[in-house]
Motif scaffolding. Structure first.
Motif, PDB file in Angstrom:
ATOM      1  N   UNK A  63      -3.600   4.830  -0.194  1.00  0.00           N
ATOM      2  CA  UNK A  63      -3.178   4.083  -1.365  1.00  0.00           C
ATOM      3  C   UNK A  63      -3.876   2.763  -1.630  1.00  0.00           C
ATOM      4  N   UNK A  64      -4.993   2.515  -0.983  1.00  0.00           N
ATOM      5  CA  UNK A  64      -5.650   1.214  -1.172  1.00  0.00           C
ATOM      6  C   UNK A  64      -6.001   0.950  -2.631  1.00  0.00           C
ATOM      7  N   UNK A 113      -4.012  -3.156  -5.731  1.00  0.00           N
ATOM      8  CA  UNK A 113      -4.209  -4.368  -6.536  1.00  0.00           C
ATOM      9  C   UNK A 113      -3.367  -4.367  -7.818  1.00  0.00           C
ATOM     10  N   UNK A 114      -3.252  -3.224  -8.467  1.00  0.00           N
ATOM     11  CA  UNK A 114      -2.442  -3.147  -9.687  1.00  0.00           C
ATOM     12  C   UNK A 114      -0.964  -3.318  -9.360  1.00  0.00           C
ATOM     13  N   UNK A 162       0.849  -1.200   0.000  1.00  0.00           N
ATOM     14  CA  UNK A 162       0.000   0.000   0.000  1.00  0.00           C
ATOM     15  C   UNK A 162       0.879   1.243   0.000  1.00  0.00           C
ATOM     16  N   UNK A 163       0.658   2.153  -0.941  1.00  0.00           N
ATOM     17  CA  UNK A 163       1.430   3.402  -0.919  1.00  0.00           C
ATOM     18  C   UNK A 163       0.812   4.409   0.065  1.00  0.00           C
ATOM     19  N   UNK A 164       0.879   4.080   1.347  1.00  0.00           N
ATOM     20  CA  UNK A 164       0.380   4.971   2.395  1.00  0.00           C
ATOM     21  C   UNK A 164      -1.093   4.786   2.705  1.00  0.00           C
ATOM     22  N   UNK A 165      -1.560   5.627   3.624  1.00  0.00           N
ATOM     23  CA  UNK A 165      -2.931   5.521   4.128  1.00  0.00           C
ATOM     24  C   UNK A 165      -3.992   5.830   3.074  1.00  0.00           C
ATOM     25  N   UNK A 193     -13.814   0.672  -2.780  1.00  0.00           N
ATOM     26  CA  UNK A 193     -13.092  -0.305  -3.607  1.00  0.00           C
ATOM     27  C   UNK A 193     -13.871  -1.614  -3.726  1.00  0.00           C
ATOM     28  N   UNK A 194     -14.303  -2.156  -2.600  1.00  0.00           N
ATOM     29  CA  UNK A 194     -14.991  -3.446  -2.619  1.00  0.00           C
ATOM     30  C   UNK A 194     -16.347  -3.358  -3.316  1.00  0.00           C
TER      31      UNK A 194
END
Length: 173
Positions: free
Chosen positions: A48-49, A53-54, A43-46, A152-153
Motif C-alpha cells: 500500500x505504499x 500519500x493521498x 499504509x494499507x498493508x505491505x 514511488x520516489x
C-alpha cells in the motif's frame, strides 16, 4: 508550501526504509514539542505504499489546512485490515506537526509540507537494519516494499525536492 495551513508547520521526514527516519523524527518531535505521526499507521498493508500519500493528505493534512481537527484510519498490521476506531491527531501545541515515513512528502502530502527532509543510507545497510529490527522472516516483505519505494520516489522526484538531505551511512558526510 501552497497547502501549509496558517499556524501549522508540517515537517515531513521521508526516505527509504531502514535509513533512520524514525530516529530523526522522534528527536525532532521531542525537541520541537511537536506531535509525531508515523506513516506506518496509514499504509494499507505491505502493498500500500503508493496509496499512502493521498491518505495522509485527505485524512490529516487537508483538514488541518482548513483549520479542522484531523483523524485518520489506522492500519491494523496483525488483522490485515483497517482498525475500527479513528486516531485523532493531537493539536500541535507549538504549531508544528512532524510526519515520518516513506511517502510523507510525496505528491499530495508533499504539497502540505513546509519542510521536507530526505533521510537515506546505502541499500545493503538499510536492508540489514530492517532485518535486524523486524527479523529474517520479514525479508521478503522488505524486498517487496523496497521495489515500491524505488518506483514511488523515482516517479515523484522526492529526493530532489527535499529541503535537507541526510545520509546515515557510515562515513557519509
Amino acid at each position: 508550501m501552497d497547502g501549509t495551513p496558517p499556524g501549522v508547520t508540517v515537517v515531513a521526514v521521508d526516505g527509504p526504509s531502514g535509513s533512520g527516519k524514525t530516529v530523526l523524527a522522534r528527536a525532532l518531535a521531542r525537541d520541537l514539542g511537536a506531535p509525531l505521526l508515523h506513516m506506518d499507521d496509514l499504509y494499507p498493508g505491505w502493498d500500500g505504499l503508493a496509496a499512502s500519500p493521498a491518505l495522509l493528505a485527505e485524512q490529516v493534512l487537508e483538514p488541518l489546512a482548513r483549520g479542522e481537527r484531523a483523524a485518520y484510519r489506522r492500519w491494523d498490521w496483525h488483522a490485515g485490515d483497517w482498525a475500527t476506531d479513528p486516531v485523532e491527531v493531537p493539536e500541535p501545541p507549538g504549531g508544528v506537526l512532524v510526519v515520518e515515513g516513506c511517502g510523507s512528502s510525496v505528491g499530495p502530502a508533499g504539497e502540505h509540507a513546509a519542510v521536507r527532509v530526505w533521510v537515506d543510507a546505502e541499500p545493503a545497510l538499510r536492508m540489514r537494519r530492517g532485518v535486524a529490527r523486524d527479523g529474517e522472516a520479514y525479508r521478503p516483505h522488505w524486498e517487496r516494499w523496497a521495489a515500491q519505494e524505488v518506483r514511488l520516489f523515482a516517479a515523484d522526484g522526492t529526493r530532489g525536492r527535499a529541503d535537507l538531505v541526510i545520509d546515515t551511512s557510515p562515513g557519509a558526510g
